[in-house]
Design a protein around this motif. Structure first.
Motif, mmCIF file in Angstrom:
data_model
loop_
_atom_site.group_PDB
_atom_site.id
_atom_site.type_symbol
_atom_site.label_atom_id
_atom_site.label_comp_id
_atom_site.label_asym_id
_atom_site.label_seq_id
_atom_site.Cartn_x
_atom_site.Cartn_y
_atom_site.Cartn_z
ATOM 1 N N ALA A 101 -9.577 -4.663 0.030
ATOM 2 C CA ALA A 101 -9.929 -3.438 -0.688
ATOM 3 C C ALA A 101 -8.701 -2.813 -1.337
ATOM 4 N N LEU A 102 -7.573 -2.766 -0.617
ATOM 5 C CA LEU A 102 -6.351 -2.206 -1.192
ATOM 6 C C LEU A 102 -5.883 -3.022 -2.385
ATOM 7 N N TRP A 103 -5.879 -4.339 -2.228
ATOM 8 C CA TRP A 103 -5.411 -5.205 -3.312
ATOM 9 C C TRP A 103 -6.289 -5.072 -4.552
ATOM 10 N N GLN A 104 -7.606 -5.086 -4.373
ATOM 11 C CA GLN A 104 -8.510 -5.028 -5.526
ATOM 12 C C GLN A 104 -8.440 -3.678 -6.224
ATOM 13 N N HIS A 105 -8.200 -2.602 -5.467
ATOM 14 C CA HIS A 105 -8.037 -1.291 -6.097
ATOM 15 C C HIS A 105 -6.778 -1.280 -6.961
ATOM 16 N N ALA A 106 -5.692 -1.844 -6.437
ATOM 17 C CA ALA A 106 -4.454 -1.929 -7.217
ATOM 18 C C ALA A 106 -4.641 -2.824 -8.435
ATOM 19 N N TYR A 107 -5.383 -3.900 -8.263
ATOM 20 C CA TYR A 107 -5.640 -4.817 -9.385
ATOM 21 C C TYR A 107 -6.421 -4.107 -10.489
ATOM 22 N N ALA A 108 -7.451 -3.364 -10.098
ATOM 23 C CA ALA A 108 -8.266 -2.655 -11.084
ATOM 24 C C ALA A 108 -7.456 -1.604 -11.828
ATOM 25 N N ALA A 109 -6.443 -1.057 -11.159
ATOM 26 C CA ALA A 109 -5.592 -0.042 -11.782
ATOM 27 C C ALA A 109 -4.466 -0.663 -12.599
ATOM 28 N N GLY A 110 -4.429 -1.989 -12.694
ATOM 29 C CA GLY A 110 -3.373 -2.668 -13.451
ATOM 30 C C GLY A 110 -2.028 -2.604 -12.774
ATOM 31 N N ARG A 111 -2.013 -2.535 -11.451
ATOM 32 C CA ARG A 111 -0.753 -2.367 -10.722
ATOM 33 C C ARG A 111 -0.443 -3.560 -9.824
ATOM 34 N N THR A 112 -0.929 -4.733 -10.228
ATOM 35 C CA THR A 112 -0.540 -5.973 -9.565
ATOM 36 C C THR A 112 0.092 -6.894 -10.590
ATOM 37 N N ALA A 113 0.838 -7.868 -10.086
ATOM 38 C CA ALA A 113 1.515 -8.836 -10.934
ATOM 39 C C ALA A 113 1.600 -10.148 -10.162
ATOM 40 N N PRO A 114 2.028 -11.241 -10.818
ATOM 41 C CA PRO A 114 2.151 -12.500 -10.068
ATOM 42 C C PRO A 114 3.027 -12.383 -8.826
ATOM 43 N N GLY A 115 3.988 -11.456 -8.842
ATOM 44 C CA GLY A 115 4.859 -11.294 -7.689
ATOM 45 C C GLY A 115 4.306 -10.373 -6.615
ATOM 46 N N GLY A 116 3.150 -9.757 -6.852
ATOM 47 C CA GLY A 116 2.553 -8.869 -5.861
ATOM 48 C C GLY A 116 2.270 -7.485 -6.419
ATOM 49 N N THR A 117 2.530 -6.459 -5.632
ATOM 50 C CA THR A 117 2.309 -5.082 -6.054
ATOM 51 C C THR A 117 3.429 -4.223 -5.469
ATOM 52 N N ASN A 118 3.280 -2.906 -5.527
ATOM 53 C CA ASN A 118 4.345 -2.038 -5.019
ATOM 54 C C ASN A 118 3.763 -0.933 -4.152
ATOM 55 N N MET A 119 4.637 -0.228 -3.471
ATOM 56 C CA MET A 119 4.182 0.779 -2.526
ATOM 57 C C MET A 119 3.490 1.945 -3.215
ATOM 58 N N GLY A 120 3.882 2.267 -4.434
ATOM 59 C CA GLY A 120 3.200 3.325 -5.164
ATOM 60 C C GLY A 120 1.730 2.999 -5.378
ATOM 61 N N ALA A 121 1.447 1.742 -5.717
ATOM 62 C CA ALA A 121 0.059 1.320 -5.897
ATOM 63 C C ALA A 121 -0.704 1.367 -4.585
ATOM 64 N N MET A 122 -0.040 0.980 -3.487
ATOM 65 C CA MET A 122 -0.694 1.012 -2.185
ATOM 66 C C MET A 122 -0.965 2.452 -1.747
ATOM 67 N N ALA A 123 -0.030 3.347 -2.032
ATOM 68 C CA ALA A 123 -0.219 4.748 -1.662
ATOM 69 C C ALA A 123 -1.418 5.338 -2.394
ATOM 70 N N ALA A 124 -1.551 5.021 -3.691
ATOM 71 C CA ALA A 124 -2.682 5.531 -4.467
ATOM 72 C C ALA A 124 -3.999 4.958 -3.965
ATOM 73 N N ALA A 125 -4.005 3.661 -3.663
ATOM 74 C CA ALA A 125 -5.227 3.017 -3.179
ATOM 75 C C ALA A 125 -5.654 3.585 -1.835
ATOM 76 N N LEU A 126 -4.699 3.778 -0.942
ATOM 77 C CA LEU A 126 -5.019 4.271 0.395
ATOM 78 C C LEU A 126 -5.447 5.729 0.355
ATOM 79 N N ARG A 127 -4.841 6.498 -0.531
ATOM 80 C CA ARG A 127 -5.176 7.922 -0.653
ATOM 81 C C ARG A 127 -6.511 8.144 -1.358
ATOM 82 N N ASP A 128 -6.750 7.424 -2.455
ATOM 83 C CA ASP A 128 -7.909 7.698 -3.302
ATOM 84 C C ASP A 128 -9.162 6.930 -2.887
ATOM 85 N N GLN A 129 -8.970 5.689 -2.432
ATOM 86 C CA GLN A 129 -10.114 4.850 -2.117
ATOM 87 C C GLN A 129 -10.243 4.612 -0.618
ATOM 88 N N GLY A 130 -9.118 4.356 0.050
ATOM 89 C CA GLY A 130 -9.162 4.070 1.467
ATOM 90 C C GLY A 130 -9.607 2.644 1.741
#
Length: 223
Positions: free
Chosen positions: A50-79
């Motif tokens: 769920a966290l990964w797909q939320h970051a992906y939908a927000a355009g905050r993933t890349a081939p190398g992964g994602t970042n803590m800012g994207a995880m913070a937004a996903a955990l705060r907004d979507q859970g």
């Protein structure tokens, strides 16, 4: 096995199963998920997918992964829902739609706080029952642990990239402190998926450290 004497119990002892991220660069959402489910204290695994797909939908993933800012937004907004309701798939492609029967977000939410700024802050967090999500600059020593221990890399050891793990315990070997890392490479890495690194190793290779904080339930109103 190393001669480290642990301090207190492992914070992740309720979660014996160590996940395997497979070929996906999802170490950060998996590590944040482990920290979240520990501080929740419900004894159930949450959905890293769920966290990964939320970051992906927000355009905050890349081939190398994602970042803590994207995880913070996903955990705060979507859970996160429970993993049983939206399980992680190490071979999944993106985007992955949530299961049809899954409820709509927000699910269980939390905040990410960048608290520990150095190795002693990490140990202080552990002693306060807070697992710490650490992003490390990897060396070859990390790739090939000796039993349950990762040897200290040379000061000039080349970087093999960045990787997120969860620090779940502190210990001492009579001369210096160690921390236990819970990895996301399955049970074959280290000892059943976890390994000790010295505080010197942590200090030299730690890039960031964050904790997950769950908001306290509001106090009942006076009547």
């Amino acid at each position: 096995m190393t001669a480290v004497t642990p301090h207190l119990s492992r914070l992740d002892e309720a979660f014996e199963h160590v996940g395997d991220q497979g070929q996906r660069n999802t170490c950060l959402p998996i590590s944040v998920t482990v920290a979240h489910q520990i501080v929740r204290g419900e004894g159930r695994e949450f959905s890293a997918e769920a966290l990964w797909q939320h970051a992906y939908a927000a355009g905050r993933t890349a081939p190398g992964g994602t970042n803590m800012g994207a995880m913070a937004a996903a955990l705060r907004d979507q859970g996160q829902p429970f993993d049983a309701d939206w399980p992680y798939d190490g071979e999944a492609s993106d985007p992955q739609a949530p299961p049809v029967a899954l409820s709509t977000p927000p699910w269980m939410t939390a905040e990410i706080k960048g608290r520990p700024t150095e190795q002693w802050g990490v140990i202080s967090a552990l002693l306060a029952d807070q697992p710490v999500v650490v992003v490390m600059n990897l060396s070859q020593e990390f790739m090939t642990p000796h039993g349950d221990t990762v040897l200290d890399p040379p000061k000039d050891a080349p970087s093999l990239g960045f990787h997120a793990v969860v620090v779940v315990q502190a210990g001492h070997d009579g001369s210096r402190y160690w921390v236990l890392l819970r990895n996301s490479w399955g049970p074959r890495w280290g000892h059943e998926g976890s390994a000790w690194v010295s505080v010197d190793h942590l200090a030299a290779r730690m890039c960031s450290a964050d904790v997950v904080v769950v908001a306290a339930a509001p106090a009942p109103s006076a009547t």
